[in-house]
Design an enzyme around this catalytic site. Structure first.
Site: not given
Length: 520
Positions: A273-274, A140, A108-109
């Protein structure tokens, strides 16, 4: 060594795996694809704060020798320029977060800028905080200096401690403020924006496979596993040996977590996911370093109530996460029993690793004839460290002193031991001294053994927070000094004693020094 424009770029991931057919950069569910092509979003005023020389060398990247070369490097590492040969993308993956399936997550970033071939290896270089992707959800796509600096410092510290990890090449200020609610308490504020460039052989994680299995997309899952075998586990390519792959991942994961426990590292957010498919420490968020020994401590404010990711629970979480990976692999095997066998083997395998590691921290080699006594010694040590408020890092360094006693350990205690605690310490030290005598080694050899495995310098949260605040004020030297100290974590560095002090009282409850959030 060459400039950033002259690196040997390749595109194995985007070339060999299914792509998102859509090219629009809108938040959405991405189906039957391992990635989406997306370019970084430019920032107004990139400033290169750090280029880590050891990581640059891995890539054959030269240090910039002129102002124009420095500007070009900053532009690329900020995401403002995409060079010929680069094929930027954001990866699609899912994950279990705090034990619950969260569905599609994805980068996402983070945007993988390129793959680089250097010295017989291929490395992915990834910008974290480089802008929106189809996986950004309501975020964002940006990151702040606070979290970016913490990732750079910790990933490099973990490497020099000898623990498997992703690396960090650079840290760039963007000149663009980012609004974040650091403690999730309804008080958002603008913070300096930043981008860290991460480097690894691969950023594939357990969730990369889970997402396709969860959708019954076995064709994409198979292609991703084939890619993983061919690129990273070639010994299991023949016969498409998924069980062999899984067993190797299990062992690498166990080793990684045992090493975390050795140095007192708490990951803080061990979602699937980590978890790296290569057994690397990945995704540095609300991590922390054990200071007063506490098996129940977690640095993650989001985990404050359940403490799922507390220090002492990390092995159990790794075991649970591996079971989720096995479930994702299950559709690709005719017989799931080998997967189940590897899962069942994890607790004993980890326990053996951890027991050996703790004996090594005590300077002991461990003999079959002393096994029962060693178990008693280790059990009593755990009780002691809990009972007496003790700094985990300093305790083992001070224990390496000749003829260790309560007085030689004094600066490892956060509170002076009372009479009962002193008696407990004296009993344990007598037991330890008697056990050391069985090793038939002199004090110098014992100290050398212990100081080679027990670090003196670790990136304590309060030290990193001090550097964050200094960097926000415009000080560019403190970060460089901390990184330099952490390059030699096992060796005493005269004049740098302040980096080896236990946490001061003022840091016990200060945000950034005790509890942290995933906010970045």
């Amino acid at each position: 060594m060459v400039s950033i424009a002259e690196l040997a770029y390749t595109d194995r991931f985007v070339r060999d795996l299914p792509a998102d057919p859509r090219g629009d950069n809108r938040t959405r569910q991405v189906m039957q694809a391992c990635y989406s092509r997306v370019e970084p979003t430019a920032v107004p005023a990139p400033e290169l704060l750090v280029l880590v020389p050891e990581v640059a060398e891995l890539l054959d990247l030269d240090q910039p020798s002129s102002p124009s070369a420095s500007r070009e490097l900053a532009e690329v590492l900020a995401g403002n320029r995409v060079l010929p040969g680069m094929a930027p993308y954001a990866a699609c993956y899912g994950g279990h977060q705090f034990g619950t399936w969260a569905g599609q997550l994805g980068d996402g970033r983070a945007i993988t800028l390129a793959e680089v071939e250097a010295r017989g290896k291929t490395w992915e270089i990834q910008l974290k905080g480089a802008g929106l992707t189809p996986y950004s959800r309501t975020a964002d796509g940006r990151a702040v200096l606070r979290s970016s600096l913490r990732e750079l410092v910790c990933s490099e510290a973990i490497h020099h401690l000898g623990v498997p990890t992703t690396r960090a090449l650079s840290l760039v200020l963007t000149g663009q403020p980012v609004q974040r609610d650091m403690l999730y308490d309804g008080h958002p504020a603008d913070e300096p924006g930043a981008i860290v460039c991460r480097v690894a052989r691969s950023f594939l994680r357990f969730g990369s496979y889970e997402i396709h299995a969860s959708r019954d997309d076995h064709a994409t899952l198979r292609k991703l596993v084939e890619f993983t075998l061919e690129r990273y586990y070639p010994q299991y390519v023949e016969g498409f040996d998924v069980a062999g792959l899984f067993d190797e991942v299990m062992r690498r994961t166990a080793w990684m977590v045992a090493e975390w426990m050795r140095v007192g590292f708490v990951h803080g957010v061990m979602n699937t996911d980590n978890m790296s498919i290569l057994g690397l420490t990945i995704d540095y968020g609300p991590y922390g370093w054990l200071e007063p020994f506490d098996l129940d401590w977690t640095p993650n404010i989001t985990d404050a109530s359940g403490r799922r990711y507390r220090f002492g629970n990390q092995p159990a979480v790794a075991h649970w996460n591996l079971a989720q990976l096995a479930r994702a692999f299950a559709p690709l095997v005719a017989d799931i029993e080998p997967l189940r066998k590897s899962i069942d083997a994890f607790p004993d395998y980890f326990s053996s690793l951890y027991r050996h590691t703790m004996l090594r921290k005590l300077g002991l080699s461990g003999h079959r004839d002393s096994a029962a006594d060693d178990d008693a010694l280790l059990t009593a040590l755990g009780t002691l460290l809990v009972e007496v408020s003790t700094d985990y890092t300093l305790f083992f360094r001070r224990l390496a002193s000749p003829s260790p006693s309560t007085s030689t350990l004094h600066d490892a205690f956060y509170k002076a031991p009372n009479e009962l605690q002193r008696a407990m310490l004296d009993r344990w030290l007598a037991h330890y001294t008697a056990r050391v005598a069985l090793e038939r080694i002199d004090e110098a050899e014992r100290a050398a053994r212990m100081n080679a495995i027990n670090p003196l310098y670790v990136p304590r949260n309060y030290l990193v927070q001090e550097v964050i605040e200094a960097t926000e004020r415009g000080d560019r030297e403190q970060l460089l000094e901390l990184l330099d100290v952490l390059r030699s974590p096992y060796t005493e560095q005269p004049g740098r004693e302040r980096f080896a002090r236990k946490r001061p009282e003022w840091a016990a409850h200060k945000p950034g020094c005790s509890m942290l959030s995933c906010s970045s």
